[in-house]
Write a protein that holds these residues in place. Sequence first.
Motif, PDB file in Angstrom:
ATOM      1  N   THR A 146       0.816  -1.217   0.000  1.00  0.00           N
ATOM      2  CA  THR A 146       0.000   0.000   0.000  1.00  0.00           C
ATOM      3  C   THR A 146       0.850   1.269   0.000  1.00  0.00           C
ATOM      4  O   THR A 146       0.388   2.331  -0.412  1.00  0.00           O
ATOM      5  CB  THR A 146      -0.929   0.011   1.227  1.00  0.00           C
ATOM      6  N   SER A 147       2.089   1.163   0.465  1.00  0.00           N
ATOM      7  CA  SER A 147       2.964   2.343   0.541  1.00  0.00           C
ATOM      8  C   SER A 147       3.953   2.415  -0.608  1.00  0.00           C
ATOM      9  O   SER A 147       4.789   3.322  -0.659  1.00  0.00           O
ATOM     10  CB  SER A 147       3.726   2.332   1.872  1.00  0.00           C
ATOM     11  N   LEU A 148       3.851   1.483  -1.555  1.00  0.00           N
ATOM     12  CA  LEU A 148       4.847   1.382  -2.616  1.00  0.00           C
ATOM     13  C   LEU A 148       4.844   2.596  -3.538  1.00  0.00           C
ATOM     14  O   LEU A 148       5.899   3.155  -3.861  1.00  0.00           O
ATOM     15  CB  LEU A 148       4.609   0.104  -3.435  1.00  0.00           C
ATOM     16  N   ALA A 149       3.679   3.025  -3.985  1.00  0.00           N
ATOM     17  CA  ALA A 149       3.588   4.154  -4.918  1.00  0.00           C
ATOM     18  C   ALA A 149       4.170   5.425  -4.306  1.00  0.00           C
ATOM     19  O   ALA A 149       4.925   6.166  -4.954  1.00  0.00           O
ATOM     20  CB  ALA A 149       2.135   4.376  -5.325  1.00  0.00           C
ATOM     21  N   THR A 150       3.821   5.680  -3.027  1.00  0.00           N
ATOM     22  CA  THR A 150       4.333   6.874  -2.349  1.00  0.00           C
ATOM     23  C   THR A 150       5.829   6.771  -2.112  1.00  0.00           C
ATOM     24  O   THR A 150       6.567   7.760  -2.251  1.00  0.00           O
ATOM     25  CB  THR A 150       3.615   7.059  -0.998  1.00  0.00           C
ATOM     26  N   LEU A 151       6.310   5.574  -1.781  1.00  0.00           N
ATOM     27  CA  LEU A 151       7.736   5.374  -1.558  1.00  0.00           C
ATOM     28  C   LEU A 151       8.530   5.666  -2.825  1.00  0.00           C
ATOM     29  O   LEU A 151       9.580   6.324  -2.773  1.00  0.00           O
ATOM     30  CB  LEU A 151       8.000   3.930  -1.107  1.00  0.00           C
ATOM     31  N   LEU A 152       8.047   5.203  -3.959  1.00  0.00           N
ATOM     32  CA  LEU A 152       8.737   5.449  -5.236  1.00  0.00           C
ATOM     33  C   LEU A 152       8.853   6.944  -5.518  1.00  0.00           C
ATOM     34  O   LEU A 152       9.893   7.422  -5.968  1.00  0.00           O
ATOM     35  CB  LEU A 152       7.994   4.750  -6.368  1.00  0.00           C
ATOM     36  N   LEU A 153       7.795   7.665  -5.243  1.00  0.00           N
ATOM     37  CA  LEU A 153       7.816   9.117  -5.451  1.00  0.00           C
ATOM     38  C   LEU A 153       8.821   9.779  -4.518  1.00  0.00           C
ATOM     39  O   LEU A 153       9.582  10.668  -4.935  1.00  0.00           O
ATOM     40  CB  LEU A 153       6.413   9.692  -5.221  1.00  0.00           C
ATOM     41  N   LYS A 154       8.857   9.349  -3.254  1.00  0.00           N
ATOM     42  CA  LYS A 154       9.818   9.912  -2.297  1.00  0.00           C
ATOM     43  C   LYS A 154      11.262   9.653  -2.741  1.00  0.00           C
ATOM     44  O   LYS A 154      12.116  10.529  -2.644  1.00  0.00           O
ATOM     45  CB  LYS A 154       9.582   9.310  -0.909  1.00  0.00           C
ATOM     46  N   ILE A 155      11.512   8.427  -3.224  1.00  0.00           N
ATOM     47  CA  ILE A 155      12.870   8.090  -3.688  1.00  0.00           C
ATOM     48  C   ILE A 155      13.261   8.982  -4.853  1.00  0.00           C
ATOM     49  O   ILE A 155      14.397   9.468  -4.928  1.00  0.00           O
ATOM     50  CB  ILE A 155      12.944   6.601  -4.096  1.00  0.00           C
ATOM     51  N   ALA A 156      12.314   9.225  -5.763  1.00  0.00           N
ATOM     52  CA  ALA A 156      12.589  10.080  -6.912  1.00  0.00           C
ATOM     53  C   ALA A 156      12.920  11.510  -6.474  1.00  0.00           C
ATOM     54  O   ALA A 156      13.872  12.132  -6.972  1.00  0.00           O
ATOM     55  CB  ALA A 156      11.398  10.082  -7.864  1.00  0.00           C
ATOM     56  N   LEU A 157      12.138  12.019  -5.526  1.00  0.00           N
ATOM     57  CA  LEU A 157      12.327  13.400  -5.076  1.00  0.00           C
ATOM     58  C   LEU A 157      13.587  13.570  -4.233  1.00  0.00           C
ATOM     59  O   LEU A 157      14.197  14.644  -4.229  1.00  0.00           O
ATOM     60  CB  LEU A 157      11.096  13.846  -4.281  1.00  0.00           C
ATOM     61  N   ILE A 158      13.990  12.531  -3.503  1.00  0.00           N
ATOM     62  CA  ILE A 158      15.207  12.606  -2.685  1.00  0.00           C
ATOM     63  C   ILE A 158      16.458  12.402  -3.550  1.00  0.00           C
ATOM     64  O   ILE A 158      17.473  13.089  -3.368  1.00  0.00           O
ATOM     65  CB  ILE A 158      15.167  11.552  -1.558  1.00  0.00           C
ATOM     66  N   SER A 159      16.392  11.489  -4.505  1.00  0.00           N
ATOM     67  CA  SER A 159      17.565  11.150  -5.318  1.00  0.00           C
ATOM     68  C   SER A 159      18.005  12.290  -6.221  1.00  0.00           C
ATOM     69  O   SER A 159      19.195  12.469  -6.473  1.00  0.00           O
ATOM     70  CB  SER A 159      17.267   9.915  -6.182  1.00  0.00           C
ATOM     71  N   LEU A 160      17.041  13.072  -6.718  1.00  0.00           N
ATOM     72  CA  LEU A 160      17.381  14.142  -7.659  1.00  0.00           C
ATOM     73  C   LEU A 160      18.257  15.227  -7.033  1.00  0.00           C
ATOM     74  O   LEU A 160      19.341  15.528  -7.563  1.00  0.00           O
ATOM     75  CB  LEU A 160      16.097  14.743  -8.238  1.00  0.00           C
ATOM     76  N   PRO A 161      17.864  15.840  -5.891  1.00  0.00           N
ATOM     77  CA  PRO A 161      18.760  16.837  -5.272  1.00  0.00           C
ATOM     78  C   PRO A 161      20.054  16.210  -4.760  1.00  0.00           C
ATOM     79  O   PRO A 161      21.103  16.853  -4.786  1.00  0.00           O
ATOM     80  CB  PRO A 161      17.920  17.406  -4.122  1.00  0.00           C
ATOM     81  N   LEU A 162      19.974  14.944  -4.308  1.00  0.00           N
ATOM     82  CA  LEU A 162      21.187  14.257  -3.851  1.00  0.00           C
ATOM     83  C   LEU A 162      22.181  14.129  -4.994  1.00  0.00           C
ATOM     84  O   LEU A 162      23.388  14.315  -4.808  1.00  0.00           O
ATOM     85  CB  LEU A 162      20.825  12.874  -3.304  1.00  0.00           C
ATOM     86  N   SER A 163      21.667  13.856  -6.181  1.00  0.00           N
ATOM     87  CA  SER A 163      22.522  13.758  -7.366  1.00  0.00           C
ATOM     88  C   SER A 163      23.213  15.089  -7.649  1.00  0.00           C
ATOM     89  O   SER A 163      24.417  15.132  -7.943  1.00  0.00           O
ATOM     90  CB  SER A 163      21.681  13.340  -8.579  1.00  0.00           C
ATOM     91  N   ASN A 164      22.467  16.185  -7.521  1.00  0.00           N
ATOM     92  CA  ASN A 164      23.044  17.516  -7.767  1.00  0.00           C
ATOM     93  C   ASN A 164      24.103  17.877  -6.732  1.00  0.00           C
ATOM     94  O   ASN A 164      25.116  18.506  -7.050  1.00  0.00           O
ATOM     95  CB  ASN A 164      21.934  18.574  -7.768  1.00  0.00           C
TER      96      ASN A 164
END
Length: 464
Positions: A146-164
Motif C-alpha cells: 500500500t505504501s509502494l507508490a508513495t515510496l517510489l515518489l519519495k525516492i525520486a524526489l530525494i535522489s534528484l537533489p542528492l545527485s546535484n
Amino acid sequence: MGDKNLERYIALFIPWILASLFSSDAYLSYWIAWLGSFVIFFLTLTGWVRPIPTDRPIGSQLMRPMFIMHIIFAGYTCCTSIFYFFSVLGYDEFQAPLGAFTIDKDKLELTAQCQRYYCLGHAAFISGLLMFMKYPKKQKYYIEKTSLATLLLKIALISLPLSNILTKIPGLSQFSIQFSALSFIAGTLALAFAIPLKKTVNTVICGILYVFNFYISLTSGFKEPIIISVLVLGIFLYPNYKKLVLITFVPALFLLFIVLPAYVNNFRATAWSGDASADDAAQQSLDVALESDNTTTWAFLTIRLSEIDMFTNFVKSTPETVDYYGTKLLEQSAIAIVPRIFWQGKPITEDLVMERVYNAGVVNKNSKVSAKPAYIVDGYLSAGTFGVFLSMFLYGAIAQLISNKAEELFGGYILGTALIFSGLFQIFWRGLSFEFIINSVFWDYMSMLGVFHVMIRQKILKKV
C-alpha cells in the motif's frame, strides 16, 4: 546454477560455429553470424533454452536482465552492424551501387570476422545470464504494498537533489550519475503506478518530474537518454495499457531513431560551441531534424549506430602489430576502482583506455576524438576468441547475480529489479570499456547496499 539442459545452451553457439565454418566466404559468413543473433533471441526469449520465470506475467517482468538488458545490449552490440555491412558492399543512402563498384575484400572479411565475434559474444552473454537466473528469490525482506507508490515518489524526489549535491563534491561525481538515473527510474515507475490508481497529486508531481528529466535528456547532446526515457515509460505502462503502449510508444521509438541523428548533430554544433542557449539549440535542432533528408540518418546508421568499424581496426592490429593485453586491462580496472581522494596520483582512466586506441591506430594521438573500445572489444584485446567468450559469459552471469541479489534484498521485482537494478546498474544496458564498467558496477553495488541499509534503518524494509 541453471538447469541441466546443457545441449540447449550448446545450441546457442551453433550460428557462430556455422559462420566460422564458412569463414572463407565473408559475405555468407557475415549473414549467418548476423542472423544467428536473431536465432539466439528467439531461442531464449521464447523460453526454449530455459523457461521464462512464472512468478509474474511476462509483461510485468520486462525489466529483468533476460528481457530489457538482453535486448538493448545484445541488440545494439550484435545487430546494428547491418547498415555498415551494406556500406561496405557499396550502398549509399539506402541505394544500391550504380555501375561498377569494387568491394574492398579485406574490409569485408574483417567485417565478417567481427560479426562472428559478436555472434559468439551474444551466445556467451545470454548463456551466463540464463545459467544464473533464479526467480523468484527467497525474500528476506518485504515492503507494504500500500505504501509502494508513495515510496517510489519519495525516492525520486530525494535522489534528484542528492545527485546535484554529489556533482559538487570532488571524487563523487560518478555517484551523481547513479542517483540521477535512480531518480528517473523511480519517478517513471511512480508515474506508471499513479495513473491506474488515479492518484491525482502523485500523477501531477510524477508527470512534472518526468517532463523535467526528459528535458534534461533532450538537452544532454546524446541520443541514448532520450530513447531510454520513452522506452522505460512504455515498459512500465505496458502491464496496464498494453494496446495503448503498442500503438503509441512503438511508433514514437521508431520516429526517434529517424530524427535523433540530425537533432543531436545540430544540437552539439550550436549548444556546445556556445552559439546558442540549450533551449534555443533544442528548438532549432528539432526544426532541422524534422526537415532534414536521410543523409544524416544514413551516416548515423553506418558509422555511429554500430561500433563495428572501430572493432575492425582493433582486430586488424591485434595480434598482428599489437600483442594481446592478457590481464593488463583487468589490472587497470582495479586501479580505476580506487577513489582518487585516497590516491591523488592515480592515473586518469580516460588516458589508460585511450592508450590502446592510439596503439591500434584507431584515432590519431593528437586528435581530440574519444573512441573508447566497447566491452566485447576489450574481451578480444585481452585474449582473442577465448577472451570474447569468457568476458561476455561473465558479463551476463554477474548482471544476473546482481539482479538476483537485488530482488532478495528489496522484497522482489518492483523495488529489486525494476527500481534498484535498473536505476543503479543501467550501465549494463550499453556496456563500456573494462575500466569504466568494472569501476561503475563495483560502486553501484556499494550504493545498492547503502540504499538497503538506509531502508532497513528507516523500517521501510521489514524482515519476513
